[in-house]
Design a protein around this motif. Structure first.
Motif, PDB file in Angstrom:
ATOM      1  N   ALA A 172       0.824  -1.215   0.000  1.00  0.00           N
ATOM      2  CA  ALA A 172       0.000   0.000   0.000  1.00  0.00           C
ATOM      3  C   ALA A 172       0.858   1.266   0.000  1.00  0.00           C
ATOM      4  CB  ALA A 172      -0.908  -0.002   1.222  1.00  0.00           C
ATOM      5  N   ASN A 173       2.085   1.163   0.505  1.00  0.00           N
ATOM      6  CA  ASN A 173       2.912   2.364   0.674  1.00  0.00           C
ATOM      7  C   ASN A 173       4.009   2.536  -0.377  1.00  0.00           C
ATOM      8  OD1 ASN A 173       1.514   3.008   3.081  1.00  0.00           O
ATOM      9  ND2 ASN A 173       2.706   1.474   4.178  1.00  0.00           N
ATOM     10  N   GLN A 174       4.087   1.604  -1.357  1.00  0.00           N
ATOM     11  CA  GLN A 174       5.131   1.717  -2.377  1.00  0.00           C
ATOM     12  C   GLN A 174       4.650   2.579  -3.547  1.00  0.00           C
ATOM     13  OE1 GLN A 174       4.767  -0.016  -5.614  1.00  0.00           O
ATOM     14  NE2 GLN A 174       2.650  -0.350  -4.939  1.00  0.00           N
ATOM     15  N   LEU A 175       5.602   3.102  -4.320  1.00  0.00           N
ATOM     16  CA  LEU A 175       5.275   3.997  -5.445  1.00  0.00           C
ATOM     17  C   LEU A 175       5.626   3.388  -6.795  1.00  0.00           C
ATOM     18  CD1 LEU A 175       6.695   7.270  -3.838  1.00  0.00           C
ATOM     19  CD2 LEU A 175       4.293   6.572  -3.965  1.00  0.00           C
ATOM     20  N   LEU A 176       6.262   2.209  -6.767  1.00  0.00           N
ATOM     21  CA  LEU A 176       6.719   1.597  -8.017  1.00  0.00           C
ATOM     22  C   LEU A 176       5.563   1.137  -8.901  1.00  0.00           C
ATOM     23  CD1 LEU A 176       9.254   0.743  -9.584  1.00  0.00           C
ATOM     24  CD2 LEU A 176       9.212  -1.433  -8.337  1.00  0.00           C
ATOM     25  N   PHE A 177       4.535   0.544  -8.270  1.00  0.00           N
ATOM     26  CA  PHE A 177       3.401   0.023  -9.029  1.00  0.00           C
ATOM     27  C   PHE A 177       2.129   0.811  -8.694  1.00  0.00           C
ATOM     28  CE2 PHE A 177       6.269  -3.564  -8.136  1.00  0.00           C
ATOM     29  CZ  PHE A 177       6.584  -3.944  -9.443  1.00  0.00           C
ATOM     30  N   GLN A 178       1.458   1.277  -9.724  1.00  0.00           N
ATOM     31  CA  GLN A 178       0.185   1.976  -9.519  1.00  0.00           C
ATOM     32  C   GLN A 178      -0.926   0.926  -9.482  1.00  0.00           C
ATOM     33  OE1 GLN A 178       0.193   5.416  -9.101  1.00  0.00           O
ATOM     34  NE2 GLN A 178       2.402   5.093  -9.132  1.00  0.00           N
ATOM     35  N   ILE A 179      -1.312   0.521  -8.279  1.00  0.00           N
ATOM     36  CA  ILE A 179      -2.324  -0.541  -8.128  1.00  0.00           C
ATOM     37  C   ILE A 179      -3.426  -0.015  -7.218  1.00  0.00           C
ATOM     38  CG2 ILE A 179      -2.728  -2.960  -7.497  1.00  0.00           C
ATOM     39  CD1 ILE A 179       0.340  -3.356  -7.601  1.00  0.00           C
ATOM     40  N   THR A 180      -4.660  -0.130  -7.651  1.00  0.00           N
ATOM     41  CA  THR A 180      -5.787   0.360  -6.849  1.00  0.00           C
ATOM     42  C   THR A 180      -5.923  -0.474  -5.566  1.00  0.00           C
ATOM     43  OG1 THR A 180      -7.374  -1.127  -7.898  1.00  0.00           O
ATOM     44  CG2 THR A 180      -7.049   1.039  -8.941  1.00  0.00           C
ATOM     45  N   PRO A 181      -6.468   0.096  -4.493  1.00  0.00           N
ATOM     46  CA  PRO A 181      -6.639  -0.653  -3.232  1.00  0.00           C
ATOM     47  C   PRO A 181      -7.420  -1.955  -3.420  1.00  0.00           C
ATOM     48  CG  PRO A 181      -7.015   1.679  -2.855  1.00  0.00           C
ATOM     49  CD  PRO A 181      -6.857   1.508  -4.344  1.00  0.00           C
ATOM     50  N   HIS A 182      -8.464  -1.904  -4.261  1.00  0.00           N
ATOM     51  CA  HIS A 182      -9.273  -3.103  -4.512  1.00  0.00           C
ATOM     52  C   HIS A 182      -8.408  -4.208  -5.142  1.00  0.00           C
ATOM     53  CE1 HIS A 182     -12.588  -5.652  -5.771  1.00  0.00           C
ATOM     54  NE2 HIS A 182     -12.099  -5.640  -7.002  1.00  0.00           N
ATOM     55  N   ARG A 183      -7.573  -3.803  -6.112  1.00  0.00           N
ATOM     56  CA  ARG A 183      -6.696  -4.770  -6.787  1.00  0.00           C
ATOM     57  C   ARG A 183      -5.607  -5.269  -5.822  1.00  0.00           C
ATOM     58  NH1 ARG A 183      -5.992  -6.309 -12.239  1.00  0.00           N
ATOM     59  NH2 ARG A 183      -8.234  -5.981 -12.177  1.00  0.00           N
ATOM     60  N   GLN A 184      -5.110  -4.407  -4.961  1.00  0.00           N
ATOM     61  CA  GLN A 184      -4.112  -4.816  -3.966  1.00  0.00           C
ATOM     62  C   GLN A 184      -4.685  -5.912  -3.058  1.00  0.00           C
ATOM     63  OE1 GLN A 184      -2.553  -1.550  -1.652  1.00  0.00           O
ATOM     64  NE2 GLN A 184      -2.037  -0.348  -3.463  1.00  0.00           N
ATOM     65  N   ALA A 185      -5.918  -5.694  -2.614  1.00  0.00           N
ATOM     66  CA  ALA A 185      -6.575  -6.677  -1.728  1.00  0.00           C
ATOM     67  C   ALA A 185      -6.698  -8.028  -2.425  1.00  0.00           C
ATOM     68  CB  ALA A 185      -7.950  -6.166  -1.306  1.00  0.00           C
ATOM     69  N   MET A 186      -7.043  -7.998  -3.724  1.00  0.00           N
ATOM     70  CA  MET A 186      -7.168  -9.246  -4.499  1.00  0.00           C
ATOM     71  C   MET A 186      -5.811  -9.951  -4.594  1.00  0.00           C
ATOM     72  SD  MET A 186      -6.340 -10.661  -7.675  1.00  0.00           S
ATOM     73  CE  MET A 186      -6.045  -9.281  -8.788  1.00  0.00           C
ATOM     74  N   LEU A 187      -4.752  -9.182  -4.891  1.00  0.00           N
ATOM     75  CA  LEU A 187      -3.413  -9.766  -5.039  1.00  0.00           C
ATOM     76  C   LEU A 187      -2.968 -10.448  -3.741  1.00  0.00           C
ATOM     77  CD1 LEU A 187      -1.544  -6.870  -6.925  1.00  0.00           C
ATOM     78  CD2 LEU A 187      -2.260  -9.052  -7.903  1.00  0.00           C
ATOM     79  N   ILE A 188      -3.197  -9.764  -2.616  1.00  0.00           N
ATOM     80  CA  ILE A 188      -2.782 -10.301  -1.314  1.00  0.00           C
ATOM     81  C   ILE A 188      -3.586 -11.553  -0.961  1.00  0.00           C
ATOM     82  CG2 ILE A 188      -2.731  -9.843   1.184  1.00  0.00           C
ATOM     83  CD1 ILE A 188      -2.279  -6.824   0.352  1.00  0.00           C
ATOM     84  N   GLU A 189      -4.901 -11.461  -1.106  1.00  0.00           N
ATOM     85  CA  GLU A 189      -5.782 -12.579  -0.736  1.00  0.00           C
ATOM     86  C   GLU A 189      -5.437 -13.836  -1.535  1.00  0.00           C
ATOM     87  OE1 GLU A 189      -9.260 -13.811   1.655  1.00  0.00           O
ATOM     88  OE2 GLU A 189      -7.852 -12.135   1.740  1.00  0.00           O
TER      89      GLU A 189
END
Length: 357
Positions: free
Chosen positions: A77-94
């Motif tokens: 959530a705190n990195q700047l390298l990849f522009q990933i929406t919060p919803h997509r971040q949650a999917m990737l982690i899960e």
């Protein structure tokens, strides 16, 4: 000399969920390309095979670069390298922390060590889960175990907060950590009919009722260590089977309550003393580490198998255990009701979960 280049330019990180799943499942780039072709991606996108290969390779590179962030989800959530929406971040982690039930069933209760990791080749061959996926899942179990091992407070909540998982997945991981810590036996032949979810539900009951954290929720290792004081108190229940008058009185109360309510009454009456000895003996031996490990095998051998061989239905089990538990409250000389209820509340629920084909 002309040189052909494939160039991808953009700001938002493009991630195809299906390709991500193929990567998680341990597919090579070539196998992933074939799977995408078989799924009809070329016709859908009107692209040729070379473009599909390049796209798959590009996405695989992105996932590999993201992997170190996924291993510490808060960093994503705190990195700047990849522009990933919060919803997509949650999917990737899960999805990264998701696991195959067939795989976890093989390692449940084993030490999360190098020794078990050496067995992953065999487990992969047995379950059909790729070796790469087995390694990811095993490393995730080990990582979660190491992080929460040092934390105070509720186990499920700690996992949820540190790894940003859904409540359901956090509870499943809590079960894995709990089983690994207490080294419960799950691999014996008699236990093979039980699924990971059966064990996970039982783990939830044990964590919420029998651990130190069930009494004080800010203790070290609270949801992993069983409450030793409670286990010691369970020895007091032995009077229910060593005092002949008490045993006969308990049997009489239960049989009076059951008469005319079930077709299995004759078997219930005939087996009462053996079944009661089985359940009480499990309780009184839980101060020994080996008997804690054998908890589930003991439940199957001393209660579930005898009832199954007498063809008790699930409704019979519920009826019997309800009256068996409640009748102890009416026994005059018996003074350990609170310990009895804390013990039998979990035992009843575990047996209800485990009593199936």
């Amino acid at each position: 000399m002309a040189v052909e280049l494939d160039v991808f330019v953009g700001n938002t990180t493009i991630m195809d969920e299906e390709v991500y799943q193929l990567w998680l499942d341990g597919y090579t780039v070539n196998d992933a390309v074939k799977a995408r072709m078989d799924a009809g991606v070329l016709e859908e996108c009107e692209a040729d095979a070379d473009v599909l290969v390049s796209d798959t390779m590009d996405q695989y590179r992105t996932f590999q670069m993201c992997e170190r962030l996924l291993q510490t989800p808060a960093k994503l959530a705190n990195q700047l390298l990849f522009q990933i929406t919060p919803h997509r971040q949650a999917m990737l982690i899960e999805r990264y922390y998701a696991f195959d039930d067939t795989f976890v069933r093989e390692v449940l209760g084993k030490k999360l060590s190098k020794g078990t990791k050496k067995d992953l080749d065999d487990i992969s061959a047995k379950t059909g889960v790729t070796l790469k996926s087995c390694r990811r899942q095993f490393d995730n179990f080990k990582r979660v175990f190491k992080v929460v091992e040092e934390l105070k407070g509720p186990l499920v909540e700690n996992i949820r907060q540190h790894f940003l998982l859904s409540d359901k997945l956090a509870r499943d991981y809590a079960a894995i950590v709990f089983f690994a810590s207490n080294r419960f036996e799950t691999g014996k032949k008699k236990l093979q009919y039980l699924t990971f979810q059966d064990f996970a539900l039982c783990a939830g009951l044990l964590i919420n009722n029998w651990t130190v954290g069930a009494v004080d929720n800010m203790v070290e290792d609270m949801d992993v260590d069983l409450d030793k004081e409670f286990l010691q108190e369970l020895k007091e229940l032995k009077i229910l089977i060593t005092d002949k008058d008490l045993l006969d009185q308990h049997k009489s109360l239960v049989c009076t309550a059951l008469r005319g309510k079930t077709k299995a009454f004759a078997e219930m009456e005939a087996n009462f003393k053996n079944l009661s000895r089985g359940l009480v003996n499990i309780a009184t031996k839980l101060t020994n580490t080996k008997d804690v490990r054998d908890f589930f095998i003991d439940l199957v051998e001393k209660f579930i198998e005898p009832c199954r061989s007498d063809r008790w239905t699930a409704a019979d089990i519920k009826l019997y255990l309800t009256h068996y538990t409640n009748s102890a409250h009416i026994l005059d000389p018996f003074k350990h009701q609170a310990v009895w209820d804390r013990y039998m509340g979990v035992i009843k629920s575990c047996i209800f979960i485990m009593y199936h084909d």
